[in-house]
Design an enzyme around this catalytic site. Structure first.
Site, short mmCIF file in Angstrom:
data_model
loop_
_atom_site.label_atom_id
_atom_site.label_comp_id
_atom_site.label_asym_id
_atom_site.label_seq_id
_atom_site.Cartn_x
_atom_site.Cartn_y
_atom_site.Cartn_z
N ARG A 1 1.35 -1.46 -0.34
CA ARG A 1 0.23 0.07 -0.10
C ARG A 1 0.87 1.37 -0.23
NH1 ARG A 1 -3.36 -2.46 5.07
NH2 ARG A 1 -1.76 -3.50 5.27
N THR B 1 1.05 -12.48 10.19
CA THR B 1 2.53 -12.11 11.14
C THR B 1 2.30 -13.65 11.94
OG1 THR B 1 -0.23 -11.45 11.94
CG2 THR B 1 1.40 -9.85 11.05
N GLU C 1 -9.59 -10.35 12.08
CA GLU C 1 -9.37 -9.53 11.56
C GLU C 1 -9.83 -8.32 10.55
OE1 GLU C 1 -6.22 -8.23 11.03
OE2 GLU C 1 -6.02 -9.43 13.09
N ASN D 1 40.78 39.61 8.92
CA ASN D 1 40.04 40.42 7.95
C ASN D 1 39.68 39.51 5.89
OD1 ASN D 1 37.79 41.64 6.54
ND2 ASN D 1 37.85 43.16 8.26
N ALA E 1 35.24 41.71 0.95
CA ALA E 1 34.28 40.66 0.11
C ALA E 1 35.01 39.96 -1.08
CB ALA E 1 33.62 41.88 -0.44
C1 UD1 Z 1 -2.02 -6.47 11.42
C2 UD1 Z 1 -2.85 -6.47 13.10
C3 UD1 Z 1 -4.08 -6.02 13.50
C4 UD1 Z 1 -3.53 -5.10 13.85
C5 UD1 Z 1 -3.14 -4.14 12.80
C6 UD1 Z 1 -2.45 -3.24 13.88
C7 UD1 Z 1 -2.68 -9.27 12.41
C8 UD1 Z 1 -2.82 -10.08 11.59
N1 UD1 Z 1 -3.21 -7.65 12.41
O1 UD1 Z 1 -2.59 -5.95 10.71
O2 UD1 Z 1 -4.63 -7.27 14.01
O3 UD1 Z 1 -4.38 -3.78 14.52
O4 UD1 Z 1 -1.34 -4.91 12.80
O5 UD1 Z 1 -1.09 -2.36 13.00
O6 UD1 Z 1 -1.33 -9.37 12.94
N2 UD1 Z 1 4.48 -9.20 8.33
C9 UD1 Z 1 5.41 -9.90 8.34
N3 UD1 Z 1 5.13 -11.24 7.43
C10 UD1 Z 1 4.31 -10.70 7.23
C11 UD1 Z 1 3.71 -10.85 6.79
C12 UD1 Z 1 3.34 -8.85 8.34
O7 UD1 Z 1 6.53 -10.05 8.76
O8 UD1 Z 1 4.37 -12.69 6.82
C13 UD1 Z 1 5.37 -7.69 9.20
C14 UD1 Z 1 4.63 -6.43 7.98
O9 UD1 Z 1 6.46 -6.28 7.03
C15 UD1 Z 1 4.35 -5.15 9.59
C16 UD1 Z 1 3.76 -6.33 10.36
O10 UD1 Z 1 3.62 -7.60 10.11
O11 UD1 Z 1 5.34 -5.02 9.47
C17 UD1 Z 1 2.43 -5.72 10.16
O12 UD1 Z 1 1.46 -7.04 9.27
P1 UD1 Z 1 0.51 -6.05 8.09
O13 UD1 Z 1 0.49 -6.26 7.00
O14 UD1 Z 1 0.63 -4.25 8.00
O15 UD1 Z 1 -0.86 -6.44 9.75
P2 UD1 Z 1 -2.17 -5.39 9.21
O16 UD1 Z 1 -3.64 -5.45 8.10
O17 UD1 Z 1 -1.60 -3.85 9.35
CA CA Z 2 0.43 -2.48 9.31
#
Ligand code: UD1
Ligand code: CA
Length: 452
Positions: A15, A78, A154, A375, A378
């Site tokens: 995004r 995550t 989610e 000094n 200029a």
């Molecule tokens: C996540 C949370 C959501 C929370 C929100 C708050 C989950 C499933 N959802 O959603 O509940 O409200 O953050 O900010 O956890 N990442 C990895 N590997 C992956 C996927 C993501 O390292 O496979 C990292 C991303 O780089 C990022 C973080 O995890 O730094 C969060 O991932 P992102 O996709 O931004 O989650 P959100 O949709 O924001």
């Molecule tokens: Ca996020």
């Protein structure tokens, strides 16, 4: 008790629509991940683990020796991301603090409270929540009729009714480590094939284990950066936080909304910063200075009682009582001694100006060592570059350089000597000598000055 932080930073950040990995976008002059990492590492006892994936090499380079990196080859969510640290951490730590690298505003104080909550929790996990009218795509916190936490849903899979919930999942958790590793294996994939860390809550609740929420008051701390709109929100919030800290520490910011101070800048008390001033990383400013308006200062050390008006300073060092601008430019290696005055349209690079030296208008000084009380008229120019190499200019003390003098380096001007207006000096000038012309030639020995 051993507490290890895991920071998730493998996601692509689609995004953001950027070639730069999301977590490397700067906030207040520093990659987003470094803010998150600082808080996470201060709240834990062991070296943090960063999960890298997209742009792994550059993320590794940015966190360097501040963390250990573990690769998540495919971004399967995550929960899957946290699981990548199991091999390294299993059996080595009691508590695991998990945060996301895209949340640069979370404070160490908040994470400490979260850890404290988990220490007092007979159950396996505690998490941070916030009440907000703007759901921003965050997971929703489901509570049971008795008020205890039931699950996190989610946004992508929530029912319309669940979408109405205003308690949100911030994205910071503290787990009992052994339970976490076991549970991550039990989490089932979502309809999109992702393994959500947030599903760990439901697993705990179904086993009858308490999940403790910690409700965060400060909404600003929960800014998560998914788009450039949120990036600018994070930037503004971070700037306000930094500016407030400086003001409370005794610095006047005439208009904090238009003052841009990066992380790690130090400013002494009773210094006044005028608007549209950018103080960038590596800058230290002393007491009772007046800086700006309209100045950009980067990696520069400034002493006490200095004035910098509408100027650009990079990699420079100013001793006390220096007065410069408007429209002066200091580049790397510029060193201005105590009481130096530098007026408009001057540039100094890799040079030192001795105490009390004055350079009022339109001059370039590069690769020069200039004594005290000189000094510089200029339009003076040190001709330091012959097309291949840089050469040095040395000017003694109490020297008077006439307007529009060209000093063809390498060259030395002796103590108390003078050059006439328009001189092109190609040969060393001994002490106490007046030179004029093009190329400049000695015309007479100077009398001692009356006041000596
Ligand atoms: C996540 C949370 C959501 C929370 C929100 C708050 C989950 C499933 N959802 O959603 O509940 O409200 O953050 O900010 O956890 N990442 C990895 N590997 C992956 C996927 C993501 O390292 O496979 C990292 C991303 O780089 C990022 C973080 O995890 O730094 C969060 O991932 P992102 O996709 O931004 O989650 P959100 O949709 O924001
Ligand atoms: Ca996020």
């Amino acid at each position: 008790m051993k507490i290890t932080a895991i920071l998730l930073a493998a996601g692509q950040g689609v995004r953001m629509r950027s070639d730069l990995p999301k977590v490397l976008h700067p906030v207040a002059g520093q990659a987003m991940i470094l803010h998150a990492l600082r808080a996470a590492s201060q709240a834990s006892t062991e070296k943090p683990v960063v999960i890298v994936g997209h742009g792994a090499d550059s993320v590794r380079k940015t966190v360097a020796d501040l963390a250990v990196c573990v690769l998540q080859e495919r971004q399967l969510g995550t929960g899957h991301a946290v699981q990548q640290a199991e091999r390294m951490l299993a059996g080595n730590t009691d508590l695991i603090l998990v945060t996301y690298a895209d949340m640069p505003l979370l404070r160490v104080e908040t994470l400490n409270k979260l850890v404290e909550t988990q220490r007092n929790n007979p159950g396996p996990l505690s998490l941070l929540t916030v009440i907000s009218e703007e759901p921003r795509g965050f997971g929703r916190i489901l509570r049971k009729p008795d008020g205890s936490v039931q699950a996190i849903v989610e946004e992508a899979v929530a029912t319309p009714q669940q979408l109405m919930i205003r308690e949100l999942n911030v994205g910071a958790y503290c787990f009992s480590a052994d339970w976490l590793w076991k549970t991550l294996r039990e989490i089932k994939g979502s309809p999109t094939g992702e393994y959500y860390l947030t599903d760990a809550v439901e697993v705990a609740v179904q086993a009858g284990l308490p999940v403790l929420p910690l409700i965060l008051e400060d909404l600003l701390e929960t800014i998560g950066v998914n788009t450039r709109v949120q990036l600018s929100e994070a930037e503004t919030a971070m700037r306000q936080r930094i500016n407030r800290e400086h003001m409370l520490a005794g610095v006047t910011l005439v208009d904090p909304h238009n003052t841009y101070i990066e992380t790690g800048v130090s400013i002494g008390t009773d210094t006044v910063i005028w608007p549209n001033t950018h103080l960038q990383s590596g800058t230290q400013i002393g007491e009772r200075c007046v800086i700006g308006p309209n100045s950009i200062i980067r990696a520069t050390r400034i002493g006490n009682d200095c004035k910098v008006l509408a100027s650009v300073l990079e990699g420079a060092h100013l001793e006390d009582d220096v007065n410069m601008g408007p429209f002066a430019h200091l580049r790397k290696g510029a060193h201005l001694g105590k009481g130096v005055h530098m007026g408009n349209f001057g540039e100094v690079k890799d040079s030192s100006l001795g105490a009390g030296t004055k350079m009022g208008h339109f001059s370039y000084v590069g690769n020069a060592t200039i004594g005290p009380n000189v000094n510089i008229g200029a339009g003076t120019i040190t001709c330091n570059f012959d097309g291949e190499r840089k050469h040095h200019t040395e000017i003694g003390e109490d020297v008077f350089i006439g307007s529009d003098t060209l000093l063809v380096a390498p060259i030395k001007i002796g103590d108390r000597s003078r050059t006439g207006a328009g001189a092109v000096v190609t040969k060393d000038v001994p002490d106490d000598t007046l030179v004029v012309g093009m190329p400049a030639r000695a015309i007479r020995k100077l009398e001692k000055r009356k006041d000596e």
